[in-house]
Design a protein around this motif. Structure first.
Motif, mmCIF file in Angstrom:
data_model
loop_
_atom_site.group_PDB
_atom_site.id
_atom_site.type_symbol
_atom_site.label_atom_id
_atom_site.label_comp_id
_atom_site.label_asym_id
_atom_site.label_seq_id
_atom_site.Cartn_x
_atom_site.Cartn_y
_atom_site.Cartn_z
ATOM 1 N N THR A 286 0.807 -1.077 0.091
ATOM 2 C CA THR A 286 0.004 0.162 0.099
ATOM 3 C C THR A 286 0.837 1.207 -0.078
ATOM 4 O OG1 THR A 286 -0.259 -0.314 2.286
ATOM 5 C CG2 THR A 286 -2.024 -0.989 1.254
ATOM 6 N N VAL A 287 2.134 1.219 0.393
ATOM 7 C CA VAL A 287 2.746 2.615 0.635
ATOM 8 C C VAL A 287 2.947 3.307 -0.679
ATOM 9 C CG1 VAL A 287 5.104 1.541 0.351
ATOM 10 C CG2 VAL A 287 4.724 3.482 1.826
ATOM 11 N N GLY A 288 3.081 2.512 -1.764
ATOM 12 C CA GLY A 288 3.210 3.314 -3.096
ATOM 13 C C GLY A 288 2.027 4.119 -3.334
ATOM 14 N N GLY A 289 1.046 3.411 -3.122
ATOM 15 C CA GLY A 289 -0.407 4.215 -3.500
ATOM 16 C C GLY A 289 -0.545 5.546 -2.647
ATOM 17 N N VAL A 290 0.033 5.463 -1.284
ATOM 18 C CA VAL A 290 -0.087 6.484 -0.299
ATOM 19 C C VAL A 290 0.915 7.626 -0.779
ATOM 20 C CG1 VAL A 290 0.254 7.024 2.140
ATOM 21 C CG2 VAL A 290 -0.761 5.108 1.719
ATOM 22 N N VAL A 291 1.921 7.182 -1.173
ATOM 23 C CA VAL A 291 3.054 8.012 -1.608
ATOM 24 C C VAL A 291 2.839 8.857 -2.834
ATOM 25 C CG1 VAL A 291 5.291 8.441 -2.687
ATOM 26 C CG2 VAL A 291 5.001 6.831 -0.798
ATOM 27 N N ALA A 292 1.975 8.176 -4.059
ATOM 28 C CA ALA A 292 1.568 8.489 -5.204
ATOM 29 C C ALA A 292 0.441 9.654 -4.792
ATOM 30 C CB ALA A 292 0.929 7.442 -6.222
ATOM 31 N N ALA A 293 -0.534 9.422 -3.937
ATOM 32 C CA ALA A 293 -1.672 10.416 -3.484
ATOM 33 C C ALA A 293 -0.864 11.647 -2.745
ATOM 34 C CB ALA A 293 -2.504 9.865 -2.578
ATOM 35 N N ALA A 294 0.188 11.472 -2.040
ATOM 36 C CA ALA A 294 0.839 12.615 -1.298
ATOM 37 C C ALA A 294 1.449 13.479 -2.302
ATOM 38 C CB ALA A 294 1.771 11.905 -0.462
ATOM 39 N N ARG A 295 1.992 12.742 -3.336
ATOM 40 C CA ARG A 295 2.787 13.740 -4.362
ATOM 41 C C ARG A 295 1.787 14.520 -5.305
ATOM 42 N NH1 ARG A 295 8.018 13.090 -5.769
ATOM 43 N NH2 ARG A 295 7.168 13.181 -8.191
ATOM 44 N N THR A 296 0.521 14.261 -5.301
ATOM 45 C CA THR A 296 -0.386 15.151 -5.861
ATOM 46 C C THR A 296 -0.700 16.597 -5.056
ATOM 47 O OG1 THR A 296 -2.270 14.220 -4.789
ATOM 48 C CG2 THR A 296 -1.553 13.328 -6.760
ATOM 49 N N LEU A 297 -0.069 16.557 -3.876
ATOM 50 C CA LEU A 297 -0.109 17.778 -3.068
ATOM 51 C C LEU A 297 1.185 18.297 -2.828
ATOM 52 C CD1 LEU A 297 -1.568 19.316 -0.728
ATOM 53 C CD2 LEU A 297 -0.432 18.064 0.845
ATOM 54 N N ALA B 223 9.074 -0.094 -2.755
ATOM 55 C CA ALA B 223 8.062 0.441 -3.304
ATOM 56 C C ALA B 223 7.731 1.934 -3.341
ATOM 57 C CB ALA B 223 6.789 -0.150 -2.549
ATOM 58 N N ALA B 224 8.274 2.595 -1.981
ATOM 59 C CA ALA B 224 8.296 3.942 -1.787
ATOM 60 C C ALA B 224 9.166 4.567 -2.707
ATOM 61 C CB ALA B 224 8.489 4.338 -0.328
ATOM 62 N N ARG B 225 10.305 4.257 -2.860
ATOM 63 C CA ARG B 225 11.272 4.844 -3.634
ATOM 64 C C ARG B 225 10.526 5.025 -5.300
ATOM 65 N NH1 ARG B 225 15.249 2.153 -0.979
ATOM 66 N NH2 ARG B 225 16.679 3.574 0.321
ATOM 67 N N GLU B 226 10.188 3.682 -5.791
ATOM 68 C CA GLU B 226 9.525 3.755 -7.095
ATOM 69 C C GLU B 226 8.312 4.680 -7.258
ATOM 70 O OE1 GLU B 226 8.659 -0.306 -7.706
ATOM 71 O OE2 GLU B 226 10.833 -0.987 -7.997
ATOM 72 N N ALA C 222 9.099 8.683 -3.370
ATOM 73 C CA ALA C 222 9.385 8.975 -2.203
ATOM 74 C C ALA C 222 11.068 9.356 -1.858
ATOM 75 C CB ALA C 222 8.775 8.415 -1.016
ATOM 76 N N ARG C 223 11.490 9.984 -1.054
ATOM 77 C CA ARG C 223 12.653 9.891 -0.281
ATOM 78 C C ARG C 223 12.785 9.162 0.577
ATOM 79 N NH1 ARG C 223 14.311 15.092 2.659
ATOM 80 N NH2 ARG C 223 13.190 15.845 1.082
ATOM 81 N N VAL C 224 13.384 8.122 0.797
ATOM 82 C CA VAL C 224 13.351 7.140 1.929
ATOM 83 C C VAL C 224 14.370 7.081 2.913
ATOM 84 C CG1 VAL C 224 13.178 4.507 2.307
ATOM 85 C CG2 VAL C 224 11.911 5.442 0.317
ATOM 86 N N VAL C 225 14.003 7.028 4.138
ATOM 87 C CA VAL C 225 15.048 7.092 5.373
ATOM 88 C C VAL C 225 14.673 5.501 5.841
ATOM 89 C CG1 VAL C 225 15.692 7.606 7.630
ATOM 90 C CG2 VAL C 225 14.703 9.412 5.913
ATOM 91 N N GLU C 226 15.907 4.648 5.935
ATOM 92 C CA GLU C 226 16.007 3.513 6.429
ATOM 93 C C GLU C 226 16.348 3.157 7.642
ATOM 94 O OE1 GLU C 226 16.101 -0.098 3.624
ATOM 95 O OE2 GLU C 226 17.014 1.319 1.997
ATOM 96 N N LEU C 227 15.291 2.710 8.642
ATOM 97 C CA LEU C 227 15.861 2.340 9.937
ATOM 98 C C LEU C 227 16.306 0.870 9.966
ATOM 99 C CD1 LEU C 227 13.882 4.931 10.328
ATOM 100 C CD2 LEU C 227 13.513 3.998 12.661
ATOM 101 N N THR C 228 17.387 0.574 10.572
ATOM 102 C CA THR C 228 18.071 -0.635 10.605
ATOM 103 C C THR C 228 17.327 -1.807 11.343
ATOM 104 O OG1 THR C 228 19.526 -0.084 12.185
ATOM 105 C CG2 THR C 228 20.356 -0.046 10.053
ATOM 106 N N GLU C 229 16.656 -1.395 12.260
ATOM 107 C CA GLU C 229 15.767 -1.939 13.174
ATOM 108 C C GLU C 229 14.386 -1.399 13.218
ATOM 109 O OE1 GLU C 229 17.812 -2.539 16.969
ATOM 110 O OE2 GLU C 229 19.499 -3.728 16.177
ATOM 111 N N ASN C 230 13.240 -2.522 13.628
ATOM 112 C CA ASN C 230 12.132 -2.071 13.905
ATOM 113 C C ASN C 230 11.927 -1.444 15.493
ATOM 114 O OD1 ASN C 230 8.957 -3.729 14.816
ATOM 115 N ND2 ASN C 230 9.025 -1.658 13.466
ATOM 116 N N ALA C 231 11.955 -0.148 15.166
ATOM 117 C CA ALA C 231 12.099 0.904 16.561
ATOM 118 C C ALA C 231 10.631 1.221 16.947
ATOM 119 C CB ALA C 231 13.053 1.926 16.405
#
Length: 219
Positions: A20-31, A49-52, A55-64
């Motif tokens: 789902t993240v790609g669809g959320v990013v696509a909607a956000a980029r209309t704004l 999926a977010a990069r594609e 989006a700019r992606v920040v990757e956390l190494t662990e699930n914090a």
């Protein structure tokens, strides 16, 4: 809406939301073209999926947790205003984002909080029972970064709510028609999803008690 005085970024904490993240990013980029996804130690294709999707992606190494991921996303932009979104939304449009952001940019509210209406019974029902736990919000970035313990709590909504109350901030709910979230039970299977939901609510609902205990130095 975005003149030179109103730079906006959309920030999206995400954990294993490749569907789902790609669809959320696509909607956000209309704004706004400035969309930051913080992948919270995801083990699937969330970051890809977010990069594609742009989006700019920040990757956390662990699930914090969502709180640290949100803070990481906020620190990756210097936009004046931010719209905070969950990564598992369906049905999101530019109109929803503008409705959420408009009263903040106009100076009418310090924070607008989105609540679902007409997306699905289960999603609407859960959101309306606990609207103060909604992950869809708009505010000034500096206000959100000023929330105590924002990056320490696994779920950031309780400290945000506490800060709204203690600072006397102006806030209100904004209906987001036909938007829904994909339920944890759908994404992870019923029993795993139910366990994850139970743990989430336990963390959310014990926030004040845990913080008071921490301030006293109790073990």
């Amino acid at each position: 809406m975005q003149g030179p005085q109103a730079r906006v970024a959309v920030v999206i904490p995400a954990f294993n939301e490749e569907e789902t993240v790609g669809g959320v990013v696509a909607a956000a980029r209309t704004l706004t073209p400035e969309v930051v996804v913080a992948s919270d130690g995801s083990s699937d294709g969330t970051a890809r999926a977010a990069r594609e999707a742009g989006a700019r992606v920040v990757e956390l190494t662990e699930n914090a947790g969502k709180g640290p991921a949100l803070k990481a996303a906020l620190e990756a932009t210097d936009a004046e205003y931010v719209v905070m979104l969950d990564a598992d939304l369906v049905g999101l449009t530019r109109e929803h984002l503008e409705r959420l952001l408009a009263p903040v940019v106009a100076g009418e509210l310090d924070m607008a909080i989105g609540v679902f209406e007409g997306g699905s019974f289960a999603s609407d029902w859960g959101n309306k029972l606990t609207p103060h736990l909604s992950g869809q919000r708009a505010c000034r970035r500096d206000w959100l970064l000023g929330v105590p313990h924002l990056g320490e709590e696994r779920w950031p909504e309780p400290p945000i709510t506490h800060h709204l109350k203690t600072t006397g901030a102006r806030w209100d709910y904004v209906e987001l028609g036909q938007v829904r979230q994909v339920l944890k039970e759908t994404k992870r299977g019923f029993w795993r999803g139910a366990r994850a939901r139970t743990k989430m609510y336990a963390d959310l609902l014990t926030y004040r008690r845990r913080r008071k205990r921490g301030e006293r130095g109790d073990s």
